[in-house]
Enzyme design. Sequence first.
Site, PDB file in Angstrom:
ATOM      1  N   ARG A   1       0.807  -1.329  -0.010  1.00  0.00           N
ATOM      2  CA  ARG A   1       0.155   0.055   0.138  1.00  0.00           C
ATOM      3  C   ARG A   1       0.756   1.307   0.043  1.00  0.00           C
ATOM      4  O   ARG A   1       0.522   2.230  -0.683  1.00  0.00           O
ATOM      5  CB  ARG A   1      -0.752  -0.070   1.187  1.00  0.00           C
ATOM      6  CG  ARG A   1      -1.875   1.129   1.291  1.00  0.00           C
ATOM      7  CD  ARG A   1      -2.820   1.473   0.262  1.00  0.00           C
ATOM      8  NE  ARG A   1      -3.582   2.569   0.441  1.00  0.00           N
ATOM      9  CZ  ARG A   1      -4.493   3.109  -0.309  1.00  0.00           C
ATOM     10  NH1 ARG A   1      -4.131   2.725  -1.427  1.00  0.00           N
ATOM     11  NH2 ARG A   1      -5.305   3.989  -0.100  1.00  0.00           N
TER      12      ARG A   1
ATOM     13  N   THR B   1     -11.968  -1.155  12.189  1.00  0.00           N
ATOM     14  CA  THR B   1     -12.546  -1.876  13.628  1.00  0.00           C
ATOM     15  C   THR B   1     -13.704  -2.894  12.975  1.00  0.00           C
ATOM     16  O   THR B   1     -14.871  -2.427  13.002  1.00  0.00           O
ATOM     17  CB  THR B   1     -13.149  -0.648  14.402  1.00  0.00           C
ATOM     18  OG1 THR B   1     -13.743   0.234  13.775  1.00  0.00           O
ATOM     19  CG2 THR B   1     -12.050  -0.006  15.154  1.00  0.00           C
TER      20      THR B   1
ATOM     21  N   CYS C   1     -19.441   0.237   7.454  1.00  0.00           N
ATOM     22  CA  CYS C   1     -19.922   1.027   8.551  1.00  0.00           C
ATOM     23  C   CYS C   1     -21.391   0.508   8.823  1.00  0.00           C
ATOM     24  O   CYS C   1     -21.377   0.010   9.935  1.00  0.00           O
ATOM     25  CB  CYS C   1     -19.980   2.576   7.860  1.00  0.00           C
ATOM     26  SG  CYS C   1     -18.573   3.389   7.899  1.00  0.00           S
TER      27      CYS C   1
END
Length: 417
Positions: free
Chosen positions: A29, A77, A253
Amino acid sequence: MGLGYAGFPIACLFSRGYRVTGFDISPSRVAELNAGHDHCGDVSEAEIAEVLARGTIFTSDIESLRECNFYVVVVPTPVDDGLHPDFSYLRSASREVGKVLSKGDVVVYESTVSPGITEEICVTELERVSGLSFNRDFFVGYSPERINPGDKIHTIDNVVKVTSGSTPEAARYIDSVYASVLGEGRTWQASSIRVAEACKVVENAQRDVNIAFMNEIARVMQSLDIDMNEVLEAMNTKWNALRFRPGLVGGHCIGVDPYYLIERASDRGVKTELMTAARAINNSQPDFVVENLVRQMKARGGTLNDARVLLLGFTFKENCPDVRNTRVNDILRIMGSYTEHVTVYDPWVDAELARRAYGVEICTDEKQIPEGEYDVVMLCVAHDCFLEFDFESRLAGNGMIYDVKGLLSKRKKNLSA
């Protein structure tokens, strides 16, 4: 700390006013960004070139952060296989920051967490590794990330950023740093870290509940043989209609954040019946989609058994390459119990990434989708490019089109206009 879908745009934002070092544990990355490319697609190569020209450094070397004094942690998360919050990335990032933390430094977390986690987990790791004292030697804040992959309207330049700090002075300082690159009126200082943490999980749980309601209504309309798209068009003429639509709830999300609040509430002995039910409804939507397809094919005298199927779209939402927690993979898995002849076409997807993440082969070239081949063409993701896709030519004989997203209604309207 963290240069993914959320972290990289934030690094670019701060580079407008500060000397920035971007850290990520993935060397590939880092190499990609230093070469001026972002596979996430939200930052153009021209913008990356500007960021690099301003002296921004991207690295996997933690020692390169030692001279920094304002840390922004934006790591994943997720939830584990049991749908429990997974704080391992957050703990690891906090330990890394702790290695280079100095007196007077500030650490701001943007990763989604349940209320209280920043101070209970992150601060604990920072103190343990650094040997410094919280709110004496270093300070902490929380500012929920509001990056919406693929959204060219609600970008980081066009949203309000909630900020907070561990002391009143730290809160004002953190807010001023964000405001210095966002502009006047673009920040909202919350009264505490816990309020800012709650803000993030509640705003996404709210969307989850509303989409679950629409998914449930869609099932009712289907049972009554009423077109859900027509119902929505009529309903949305009212001034206070919320304009939610049924759909597959994936991504990092809406399909994840409610579990953080649900578990936190459970720890306090509070039942979250509505949020839990919403999660169950949205998680079962792929099953409903396939079951409904089976019913429709049976009504037409056909069967899904050994049928040739073309799935259009694999990302978790339209017009972006993000495949995290995509529910199209669930549809593909469920269909596997009926037929092995399923082709997935999505020009937005990085095929190698999808192969590594899901073990799925994705076709990205429309020319490789033969005509007259498929018993079912199922539209799963409403990419704009599918507005021009020739669905009918791909069908074989008495084949059928299944529009999960209602995109064909939109195309029909455009053609009539």
